[in-house]
Design a protein around this motif. Structure first.
Motif, PDB file in Angstrom:
ATOM      1  N   ASN A  19     -24.746 -22.351  35.043  1.00  0.00           N
ATOM      2  CA  ASN A  19     -25.943 -22.883  34.377  1.00  0.00           C
ATOM      3  C   ASN A  19     -25.971 -22.607  32.879  1.00  0.00           C
ATOM      4  N   GLY A  20     -24.833 -22.771  32.212  1.00  0.00           N
ATOM      5  CA  GLY A  20     -24.766 -22.599  30.767  1.00  0.00           C
ATOM      6  C   GLY A  20     -24.628 -21.173  30.290  1.00  0.00           C
ATOM      7  N   GLU A  21     -24.622 -20.216  31.190  1.00  0.00           N
ATOM      8  CA  GLU A  21     -24.433 -18.815  30.808  1.00  0.00           C
ATOM      9  C   GLU A  21     -23.018 -18.386  31.168  1.00  0.00           C
ATOM     10  N   ARG A  22     -22.419 -17.560  30.298  1.00  0.00           N
ATOM     11  CA  ARG A  22     -21.063 -17.054  30.545  1.00  0.00           C
ATOM     12  C   ARG A  22     -21.024 -15.551  30.334  1.00  0.00           C
ATOM     13  N   VAL A  23     -20.330 -14.863  31.230  1.00  0.00           N
ATOM     14  CA  VAL A  23     -20.075 -13.433  31.066  1.00  0.00           C
ATOM     15  C   VAL A  23     -18.580 -13.190  31.193  1.00  0.00           C
ATOM     16  N   ARG A  24     -18.116 -12.191  30.480  1.00  0.00           N
ATOM     17  CA  ARG A  24     -16.710 -11.777  30.561  1.00  0.00           C
ATOM     18  C   ARG A  24     -16.676 -10.368  31.105  1.00  0.00           C
ATOM     19  N   CYS A  25     -15.872 -10.144  32.133  1.00  0.00           N
ATOM     20  CA  CYS A  25     -15.712  -8.833  32.752  1.00  0.00           C
ATOM     21  C   CYS A  25     -14.328  -8.297  32.398  1.00  0.00           C
ATOM     22  N   VAL A  26     -14.293  -7.084  31.877  1.00  0.00           N
ATOM     23  CA  VAL A  26     -13.046  -6.433  31.501  1.00  0.00           C
ATOM     24  C   VAL A  26     -12.941  -5.141  32.305  1.00  0.00           C
ATOM     25  N   VAL A  27     -11.825  -4.973  33.009  1.00  0.00           N
ATOM     26  CA  VAL A  27     -11.627  -3.800  33.855  1.00  0.00           C
ATOM     27  C   VAL A  27     -10.324  -3.122  33.464  1.00  0.00           C
ATOM     28  N   ASN A  28     -10.405  -1.827  33.167  1.00  0.00           N
ATOM     29  CA  ASN A  28      -9.216  -1.034  32.876  1.00  0.00           C
ATOM     30  C   ASN A  28      -8.882  -0.232  34.136  1.00  0.00           C
ATOM     31  N   PHE A  29      -7.816  -0.630  34.822  1.00  0.00           N
ATOM     32  CA  PHE A  29      -7.388   0.058  36.043  1.00  0.00           C
ATOM     33  C   PHE A  29      -6.426   1.202  35.755  1.00  0.00           C
ATOM     34  N   GLY A  30      -6.035   1.364  34.501  1.00  0.00           N
ATOM     35  CA  GLY A  30      -4.990   2.323  34.160  1.00  0.00           C
ATOM     36  C   GLY A  30      -5.482   3.732  33.936  1.00  0.00           C
ATOM     37  N   LYS A  31      -4.532   4.638  33.817  1.00  0.00           N
ATOM     38  CA  LYS A  31      -4.817   6.056  33.583  1.00  0.00           C
ATOM     39  C   LYS A  31      -4.922   6.380  32.098  1.00  0.00           C
ATOM     40  N   SER A  32      -4.742   5.361  31.235  1.00  0.00           N
ATOM     41  CA  SER A  32      -4.807   5.549  29.781  1.00  0.00           C
ATOM     42  C   SER A  32      -5.947   4.729  29.198  1.00  0.00           C
ATOM     43  N   PRO A  33      -6.551   5.221  28.104  1.00  0.00           N
ATOM     44  CA  PRO A  33      -7.584   4.428  27.443  1.00  0.00           C
ATOM     45  C   PRO A  33      -6.972   3.201  26.766  1.00  0.00           C
ATOM     46  N   THR A  34      -7.791   2.168  26.557  1.00  0.00           N
ATOM     47  CA  THR A  34      -7.355   0.957  25.870  1.00  0.00           C
ATOM     48  C   THR A  34      -8.385   0.578  24.805  1.00  0.00           C
ATOM     49  N   THR A  35      -7.929  -0.141  23.798  1.00  0.00           N
ATOM     50  CA  THR A  35      -8.807  -0.682  22.766  1.00  0.00           C
ATOM     51  C   THR A  35      -8.430  -2.136  22.551  1.00  0.00           C
ATOM     52  N   SER A  36      -9.435  -3.010  22.538  1.00  0.00           N
ATOM     53  CA  SER A  36      -9.210  -4.436  22.332  1.00  0.00           C
ATOM     54  C   SER A  36     -10.050  -4.918  21.161  1.00  0.00           C
ATOM     55  N   SER A  37      -9.444  -5.673  20.255  1.00  0.00           N
ATOM     56  CA  SER A  37     -10.179  -6.336  19.181  1.00  0.00           C
ATOM     57  C   SER A  37     -10.470  -7.755  19.639  1.00  0.00           C
ATOM     58  N   LEU A  38     -11.738  -8.088  19.715  1.00  0.00           N
ATOM     59  CA  LEU A  38     -12.162  -9.407  20.175  1.00  0.00           C
ATOM     60  C   LEU A  38     -12.339 -10.324  18.965  1.00  0.00           C
TER      61      LEU A  38
END
Length: 70
Positions: A19-38
């Motif tokens: 219905n015109g709404e969007r969500v993005r789900c991000v899941v880190n399954f790893g044992k290390s931290p991550t950083t993402s630039s969007l």
């Protein structure tokens, strides 16, 4: 709708739209931290072990973030 955006060694990103709404789900399954630039500045709807600062998403191991896109 459902769309896989990205998969990596320890992370999966997918989008849901209705219905015109969007969500993005991000899941880190790893044992290390991550950083993402969007390339956009979403609203953070919910997170566990993740922090959104402007357009940078920092995620601890085994964390999740739900971002509102539209």
């Amino acid at each position: 709708s459902f769309r896989i955006v990205k998969t990596a060694d320890q992370q999966i990103t997918f989008e849901r739209a209705l219905n015109g709404e969007r969500v993005r789900c991000v899941v880190n399954f790893g044992k290390s931290p991550t950083t993402s630039s969007l390339d956009f500045r979403p609203d953070l709807l919910w997170a566990s072990g993740a922090v959104l600062s402007g357009s940078v998403l920092a995620m601890e191991p085994f964390s999740v973030a739900i971002l509102k896109l539209a």
